[in-house]
Design a protein around this motif. Structure first.
Motif, PDB file in Angstrom:
ATOM      1  N   UNK A 149      27.174  41.142  58.036  1.00 27.75           N
ATOM      2  CA  UNK A 149      28.321  41.400  57.159  1.00 27.75           C
ATOM      3  C   UNK A 149      27.870  41.643  55.725  1.00 27.75           C
ATOM      4  N   UNK A 150      26.811  40.932  55.301  1.00 26.38           N
ATOM      5  CA  UNK A 150      26.317  41.088  53.941  1.00 26.38           C
ATOM      6  C   UNK A 150      25.633  42.402  53.680  1.00 26.38           C
ATOM      7  N   UNK A 151      25.312  43.145  54.738  1.00 25.52           N
ATOM      8  CA  UNK A 151      24.740  44.488  54.583  1.00 25.52           C
ATOM      9  C   UNK A 151      25.795  45.574  54.778  1.00 25.52           C
ATOM     10  N   UNK A 152      26.665  45.387  55.766  1.00 23.94           N
ATOM     11  CA  UNK A 152      27.649  46.421  56.092  1.00 23.94           C
ATOM     12  C   UNK A 152      28.725  46.519  55.017  1.00 23.94           C
ATOM     13  N   UNK A 153      29.295  45.376  54.605  1.00 25.08           N
ATOM     14  CA  UNK A 153      30.400  45.406  53.636  1.00 25.08           C
ATOM     15  C   UNK A 153      29.975  46.033  52.298  1.00 25.08           C
ATOM     16  N   UNK A 154      28.872  45.612  51.668  1.00 24.99           N
ATOM     17  CA  UNK A 154      28.476  46.254  50.402  1.00 24.99           C
ATOM     18  C   UNK A 154      28.175  47.746  50.564  1.00 24.99           C
ATOM     19  N   UNK A 155      27.592  48.128  51.708  1.00 23.45           N
ATOM     20  CA  UNK A 155      27.288  49.537  51.932  1.00 23.45           C
ATOM     21  C   UNK A 155      28.565  50.369  51.990  1.00 23.45           C
ATOM     22  N   UNK A 156      29.560  49.888  52.734  1.00 26.36           N
ATOM     23  CA  UNK A 156      30.834  50.622  52.848  1.00 26.36           C
ATOM     24  C   UNK A 156      31.537  50.687  51.490  1.00 26.36           C
ATOM     25  N   UNK A 157      31.570  49.561  50.767  1.00 27.07           N
ATOM     26  CA  UNK A 157      32.236  49.541  49.468  1.00 27.07           C
ATOM     27  C   UNK A 157      31.531  50.469  48.482  1.00 27.07           C
ATOM     28  N   UNK A 201      35.001  43.435  38.724  1.00 25.95           N
ATOM     29  CA  UNK A 201      35.835  42.445  39.412  1.00 25.95           C
ATOM     30  C   UNK A 201      35.163  41.894  40.665  1.00 25.95           C
ATOM     31  N   UNK A 202      34.546  42.758  41.455  1.00 21.16           N
ATOM     32  CA  UNK A 202      33.936  42.286  42.703  1.00 21.16           C
ATOM     33  C   UNK A 202      32.604  41.591  42.461  1.00 21.16           C
ATOM     34  N   UNK A 203      32.027  41.798  41.268  1.00 18.48           N
ATOM     35  CA  UNK A 203      30.732  41.178  40.953  1.00 18.48           C
ATOM     36  C   UNK A 203      30.895  39.772  40.381  1.00 18.48           C
ATOM     37  N   UNK A 204      32.055  39.480  39.790  1.00 21.15           N
ATOM     38  CA  UNK A 204      32.264  38.193  39.123  1.00 21.15           C
ATOM     39  C   UNK A 204      32.042  36.972  40.018  1.00 21.15           C
ATOM     40  N   UNK A 205      32.512  36.943  41.281  1.00 18.33           N
ATOM     41  CA  UNK A 205      32.300  35.740  42.099  1.00 18.33           C
ATOM     42  C   UNK A 205      30.836  35.372  42.302  1.00 18.33           C
ATOM     43  N   UNK A 206      29.941  36.338  42.153  1.00 10.91           N
ATOM     44  CA  UNK A 206      28.509  36.072  42.328  1.00 10.91           C
ATOM     45  C   UNK A 206      28.015  35.006  41.345  1.00 10.91           C
ATOM     46  N   UNK A 207      28.654  34.906  40.179  1.00  4.70           N
ATOM     47  CA  UNK A 207      28.205  33.988  39.143  1.00  4.70           C
ATOM     48  C   UNK A 207      28.827  32.595  39.270  1.00  4.70           C
ATOM     49  N   UNK A 208      29.725  32.402  40.211  1.00  2.00           N
ATOM     50  CA  UNK A 208      30.360  31.104  40.394  1.00  2.00           C
ATOM     51  C   UNK A 208      29.555  30.266  41.387  1.00  2.00           C
ATOM     52  N   UNK A 209      29.407  28.977  41.099  1.00  4.39           N
ATOM     53  CA  UNK A 209      28.663  28.091  41.988  1.00  4.39           C
ATOM     54  C   UNK A 209      29.525  27.700  43.179  1.00  4.39           C
ATOM     55  N   UNK A 210      28.854  27.252  44.252  1.00 13.04           N
ATOM     56  CA  UNK A 210      29.592  26.835  45.434  1.00 13.04           C
ATOM     57  C   UNK A 210      30.310  25.517  45.218  1.00 13.04           C
ATOM     58  N   UNK A 270      33.002  34.705  55.934  1.00 14.62           N
ATOM     59  CA  UNK A 270      33.942  35.482  55.118  1.00 14.62           C
ATOM     60  C   UNK A 270      33.847  35.087  53.647  1.00 14.62           C
ATOM     61  N   UNK A 271      33.787  33.797  53.375  1.00  5.70           N
ATOM     62  CA  UNK A 271      33.719  33.347  51.989  1.00  5.70           C
ATOM     63  C   UNK A 271      32.386  33.728  51.348  1.00  5.70           C
ATOM     64  N   UNK A 272      31.302  33.697  52.126  1.00  2.82           N
ATOM     65  CA  UNK A 272      29.996  34.096  51.585  1.00  2.82           C
ATOM     66  C   UNK A 272      29.974  35.583  51.262  1.00  2.82           C
ATOM     67  N   UNK A 273      30.531  36.393  52.146  1.00  2.00           N
ATOM     68  CA  UNK A 273      30.585  37.839  51.891  1.00  2.00           C
ATOM     69  C   UNK A 273      31.447  38.123  50.671  1.00  2.00           C
ATOM     70  N   UNK A 274      32.580  37.441  50.553  1.00  2.00           N
ATOM     71  CA  UNK A 274      33.445  37.641  49.388  1.00  2.00           C
ATOM     72  C   UNK A 274      32.715  37.311  48.087  1.00  2.00           C
ATOM     73  N   UNK A 275      31.898  36.295  48.109  1.00  2.00           N
ATOM     74  CA  UNK A 275      31.174  35.879  46.899  1.00  2.00           C
ATOM     75  C   UNK A 275      30.044  36.843  46.540  1.00  2.00           C
ATOM     76  N   UNK A 276      29.331  37.365  47.548  1.00  2.00           N
ATOM     77  CA  UNK A 276      28.087  38.068  47.278  1.00  2.00           C
ATOM     78  C   UNK A 276      28.128  39.581  47.463  1.00  2.00           C
ATOM     79  N   UNK A 277      29.202  40.136  48.045  1.00  2.00           N
ATOM     80  CA  UNK A 277      29.139  41.564  48.348  1.00  2.00           C
ATOM     81  C   UNK A 277      29.129  42.429  47.094  1.00  2.00           C
ATOM     82  N   UNK A 278      29.638  41.912  45.970  1.00  6.77           N
ATOM     83  CA  UNK A 278      29.600  42.684  44.733  1.00  6.77           C
ATOM     84  C   UNK A 278      28.179  42.943  44.261  1.00  6.77           C
ATOM     85  N   UNK A 279      27.302  41.962  44.450  1.00 11.25           N
ATOM     86  CA  UNK A 279      25.898  42.118  44.066  1.00 11.25           C
ATOM     87  C   UNK A 279      25.221  43.183  44.923  1.00 11.25           C
ATOM     88  N   UNK A 280      25.456  43.131  46.237  1.00 16.49           N
ATOM     89  CA  UNK A 280      24.879  44.132  47.125  1.00 16.49           C
ATOM     90  C   UNK A 280      25.426  45.520  46.858  1.00 16.49           C
TER      91      UNK A 280
END
Length: 285
Positions: free
Chosen positions: A70-78, A97-106, A151-161
């Motif tokens: 999911x961490x490869x497919x979702x960023x590629x499609x977006x 907007x999609x990159x901001x969650x990357x900077x938030x801690x778990x 799902x939550x991990x992809x939401x947090x990190x897909x902006x970076x990818x």
């Protein structure tokens, strides 16, 4: 210029490897690093004979594999969709907007998710009630917990990818698109025959690097969200290491698990580099 980075790498990545010796000892901190009794492979045999080790290994690989895909497919499609936007300010705004969650801690996101997914007061529960569906305790269900993690991990990190893939797209020669247009290629054909082949080196690199993480399902995330109720489907190698090493003080056994993880990850990433070279002619040296 490389010297400071090499020094930091040596101090924080190679010097601590002396601690691997703990995996072969009946380790007591009061005896020092090399003062405890050496017991050979006893800790490794103990790990392999643990009654739930296979379930923990399955949970780790299952969650990690879903995250990798999911961490490869979702960023590629977006990235491909954003590349089609003509308004630059809209494109930049969405990227931000999609990159901001990357900077938030778990720690922070864990609290937010616990509130959102609460079966009594959470917004998801309220929506389900509104449409006549009984609320689901996502973080307390062995069925739903792994998927919530993915799902939550992809939401947090897909902006970076997405940013990485967009950077790869900008490196494609524009004359290739002009030639495709002259040949009558549609947007879909341009994407399939120009964009994706131009991105292939980065895609291969991302896949290669991600395969080394097949035993890393995300300790920070799962530690902040799991509970004994979901150990069956949510307990992973890293959480077992935490409980055995820091709570139960079984330092030797915890180190043995960590060493096994490192060995398997090294083998997998070596195989992936070899396959990338053989199948895609990609090499890092």
């Amino acid at each position: 210029m490389l010297l400071p980075g090499v020094i930091v790498l040596f101090i924080y990545n190679y010097v601590p490897m002396v601690g691997i010796s703990i995996a072969f000892q009946n380790f007591y901190p009061s005896n020092g690093l090399f003062g405890s009794d050496w017991i050979g492979l006893t800790n490794f045999r103990y790990v392999l004979q643990m009654p739930d080790i296979m379930q923990v290994l399955w949970n780790t690989m299952y969650i990690a594999s879903m995250k990798i895909v999911a961490g490869l497919v979702v960023p590629l499609v977006i990235a491909l969709l954003l590349n089609e936007l003509k308004k630059e300010f809209i494109k930049r705004g969405i990227q931000t907007l999609i990159y901001l969650p990357h900077f938030l801690s778990w720690i922070l996101l864990g609290g937010i998710l616990i509130d959102i997914l609460s079966p009594s007061q959470g917004i998801i529960a309220q929506i389900l009630k509104a449409v006549g569906i009984d609320p689901i305790f996502f973080l307390g269900s062995t069925k739903w917990f792994p998927y919530v993690m993915v799902i939550s991990d992809v939401w947090k990190e897909f902006g970076f990818g997405t940013i990485i893939f967009l950077a790869a797209i900008t490196g494609i020669n524009p004359t290739l698109y002009e030639a495709a247009i002259m040949d009558g290629a549609s947007h879909w054909r341009q994407t399939w025959h120009v964009t994706l082949p131009g991105m292939m080196p980065i895609i291969v690199l991302m896949v290669t690097l991600s395969l080394g993480n097949v035993l890393n399902a995300g300790f920070d995330q799962i530690f902040n969200l799991y509970s004994p109720a979901v150990y069956e489907s949510g307990d992973i190698l890293d959480t077992v290491v935490y409980r055995m090493g820091l709570i139960d003080a079984q330092f030797g056994v915890a180190t043995a698990i960590g060493l096994l993880k490192s060995v398997v990850s090294t083998v997998l990433i070596s195989i992936s580099y070899y396959m990338a070279y053989r199948l895609a002619n990609y090499r890092i040296f």
